[in-house]
Design an enzyme around this catalytic site. Structure first.
Site, short mmCIF file in Angstrom:
data_model
loop_
_atom_site.label_atom_id
_atom_site.label_comp_id
_atom_site.label_asym_id
_atom_site.label_seq_id
_atom_site.Cartn_x
_atom_site.Cartn_y
_atom_site.Cartn_z
N GLY A 296 -10.79 2.93 -3.85
CA GLY A 296 -9.83 2.10 -3.13
C GLY A 296 -10.54 0.86 -2.63
O GLY A 296 -10.38 -0.26 -3.13
N CYS A 376 -4.50 -5.28 25.11
CA CYS A 376 -5.02 -4.93 26.44
C CYS A 376 -5.95 -3.73 26.38
O CYS A 376 -5.63 -2.65 26.91
CB CYS A 376 -3.85 -4.67 27.38
SG CYS A 376 -2.86 -6.14 27.54
N TYR A 405 -8.01 -0.93 4.05
CA TYR A 405 -7.87 -0.32 5.37
C TYR A 405 -7.62 -1.39 6.45
O TYR A 405 -8.07 -1.27 7.57
CB TYR A 405 -9.10 0.55 5.70
CG TYR A 405 -9.34 1.57 4.60
CD1 TYR A 405 -8.45 2.62 4.42
CD2 TYR A 405 -10.41 1.44 3.71
CE1 TYR A 405 -8.63 3.53 3.39
CE2 TYR A 405 -10.59 2.34 2.68
CZ TYR A 405 -9.70 3.38 2.52
OH TYR A 405 -9.87 4.27 1.49
N1 LLP Z 1 -10.14 9.87 -2.40
C1 LLP Z 1 -10.02 10.58 -1.25
C2 LLP Z 1 -9.77 12.00 -1.33
C3 LLP Z 1 -10.16 9.92 -0.01
O1 LLP Z 1 -10.05 10.63 1.11
C4 LLP Z 1 -10.41 8.54 0.02
C5 LLP Z 1 -10.54 7.83 1.30
C6 LLP Z 1 -10.52 7.83 -1.20
C7 LLP Z 1 -10.38 8.54 -2.38
C8 LLP Z 1 -10.76 6.36 -1.27
O2 LLP Z 1 -11.96 5.98 -0.71
P1 LLP Z 1 -12.49 4.48 -0.92
O3 LLP Z 1 -12.80 4.30 -2.38
O4 LLP Z 1 -11.42 3.55 -0.49
O5 LLP Z 1 -13.70 4.36 -0.06
N2 LLP Z 1 -10.16 3.94 7.09
C9 LLP Z 1 -11.55 4.08 6.74
C10 LLP Z 1 -11.74 4.74 5.40
C11 LLP Z 1 -11.07 6.10 5.29
C12 LLP Z 1 -11.19 6.66 3.90
C13 LLP Z 1 -10.34 7.84 3.72
N3 LLP Z 1 -10.38 8.42 2.42
C14 LLP Z 1 -12.20 2.71 6.77
O6 LLP Z 1 -11.53 1.75 7.12
O7 LLP Z 1 -13.39 2.59 6.52
#
Ligand code: LLP
Length: 451
Positions: A296, A376, A405
């Site tokens: 992602g 706030c 995100y």
């Molecule tokens: N697959 C699973 C099962 C996941 O839980 C996630 C992300 C992804 C794929 C994708 O991960 P990526 O390639 O985007 O790193 N909100 C947090 C990140 C939470 C990720 C949750 N799971 C941030 O802003 O860093």
């Protein structure tokens, strides 16, 4: 030059240019669009995405992993705008979803349902039913109870599906924030790798949910290829044992978590992850195994920025505060994970064009500031003691690498509308999500019926 996996397209990605946000005579552009002019038209705050960057990162990943011919399931949770999902689906991506809402988005984006993987520890019956009706490719199953429930629903509906068991390989990247590391035993996700064989012997012959794959996701972001290598070795070892036990395991989903370029040169490139991962998975692939990726952030993060306008400058003790019109309500990553986002004015003297995106830039005439939002809460702070060129009320600031995100985690906290989203394509701009209105924020409350 990169040749796309289908061999038909040749896409140019400059190895040192991780995105298409750049200064021309001191003025920030996204592709060919002047961002100050764009902000005049759409207002602030606003999320702006570069189509070229988005697709460039997807292509780059696809090319790096091409020897494995993987199914790349874009992780919708990172940036779920339907237009963005559609661009990626048209490019050949499958989708990684974690809710009925994301499944709906995948459908709206025209994604092939058999290329959808569905993860999540708390799928509801309604969501499971919707996914079975849609005919998704795989359920990524996270517990025994979930398997039994999914199988019961599939039996009731008289349909068949396929599932991967999510296992915890018990590895971690020391640089990954505690809130986003998932590969260790003590997480709510998946089952311990030792439990996997028992899981297969119990459920491996289910006639409705064909348990034929293994799923991993070790955290996000993972700043080194090494934890992947360890996790994949453990998963391959498990697959060997399961096959020895007589089970068919035809796919391995290695999850997401590849980093993005938040600070220049601090994250591995797609090619560097692939360099370690591809040789490990090549024998599995050559023996007919399907490899699945769920990226992602590495696709979306550098494709998007948040534009925000300086409302006031204020001093407090020895500090200078730059107060902007967006905050943790629109980009919560700094407050939640202490994340670094490069921030710079969109219009600067040529001597102040940033030579790199880093915390420690040392140009003449910079001043340390705290960039804070209007919410706030003390935690509503985008950057502390960050050296910036001179800024004044009315200036536009760019918060970089906010494509992943960012908008998906935006809220209405303090009753502030969520920003619009704009897609830039060359010299053209498209509003791909309207700015929320005050009325939209109270619309669902225009009811007070007995229930
Ligand atoms: N697959 C699973 C099962 C996941 O839980 C996630 C992300 C992804 C794929 C994708 O991960 P990526 O390639 O985007 O790193 N909100 C947090 C990140 C939470 C990720 C949750 N799971 C941030 O802003 O860093």
């Amino acid at each position: 030059m990169i040749v796309a996996p289908d061999g038909s397209q040749v896409i140019f990605v400059e190895s040192d240019a991780m995105d298409d946000f750049h200064y021309v005579d001191g003025q920030l552009h996204c592709e060919q669009v002047n961002l100050d002019e764009l902000a005049q038209r759409v207002g602030t705050p606003a999320y702006v995405y570069s189509k070229r960057t988005l697709l460039g990162h997807y292509d780059r990943l696809a090319a790096a992993f091409a020897p494995l011919d993987p199914l790349i399931c874009y992780s919708i949770k990172s940036c779920g705008n339907v237009h963005i999902c559609r661009l990626l689906a048209e490019r050949g991506a499958g989708m990684d979803v974690v809710s009925g809402g994301e499944l709906y988005r995948a459908r709206q984006a025209g994604a092939g349902m058999n290329h959808v993987v569905y993860a999540g520890v708390g799928k509801t019956d309604e969501e499971v039913r919707a996914a079975l009706e849609a005919g998704i490719g795989w359920f990524n199953i996270e517990s025994e109870a979930e398997f039994e429930n999914t199988a019961a629903i599939a039996r009731g509906m008289g349909v068949k599906t396929a599932a991967a068991l999510r296992v915890n390989p018990d590895v971690a990247d020391p640089r990954t924030h505690a809130k986003t590391t998932t590969g260790k035993k003590e997480t709510k996700f998946g089952v311990d790798i030792e439990r996997a064989r028992r899981f297969f012997s119990k459920y491996g012959a289910d006639p409705h949910v064909r348990l034929n794959a293994i799923h991993l996701h070790i955290g996000s972001p993972i700043y080194s290829p090494q934890p992947y290598a360890e996790a994949i070795e453990r998963a391959l070892d498990l697959i060997k044992r399961l096959r020895g036990d007589g089970f068919e395991v035809t796919a391995l989903d290695i999850g997401g978590g590849f980093a993005a370029d938040y600070e220049t040169g601090q994250s591995p490139l797609a090619e560097q992850y692939a360099e370690q991962i591809v040789p490990l998975l090549r024998p599995f692939h050559e023996a007919g195994g399907r490899v699945i990726l769920e990226p992602g952030r590495t696709i979306a993060a550098n494709a998007g920025v948040l534009l925000t306008r300086v409302q006031y400058i204020k001093s407090g003790g020895s500090r200078k505060f730059v107060i902007v019109d967006s905050g943790m309500n629109h980009l919560i990553r700094v407050a939640m994970y202490d994340s670094f986002h490069f921030i710079w004015p969109t219009n600067v003297a040529p001597a102040h064009e940033p030579p790199a995106r880093r915390d420690d830039l040392d140009l003449v005439g910079l001043e340390a500031c705290d960039v804070v939002g209007p919410i706030c809460e003390t935690g509503d702070c985008f950057a502390k003691q960050r050296k910036l060129p001179p800024v004044a009320r009315g200036d536009l600031l760019c918060v970089y690498s906010a494509g992943a995100y960012g908008m998906v985690m935006a809220s209405n906290y303090n009753a502030m509308p969520r920003p619009p989203e704009v897609m830039v394509d060359g010299d053209r701009t498209y509003l791909i999500r309207q700015r929320e209105t005050l009325e939209q924020m109270v619309e669902a409350e225009r009811t007070c019926e007995p229930v």
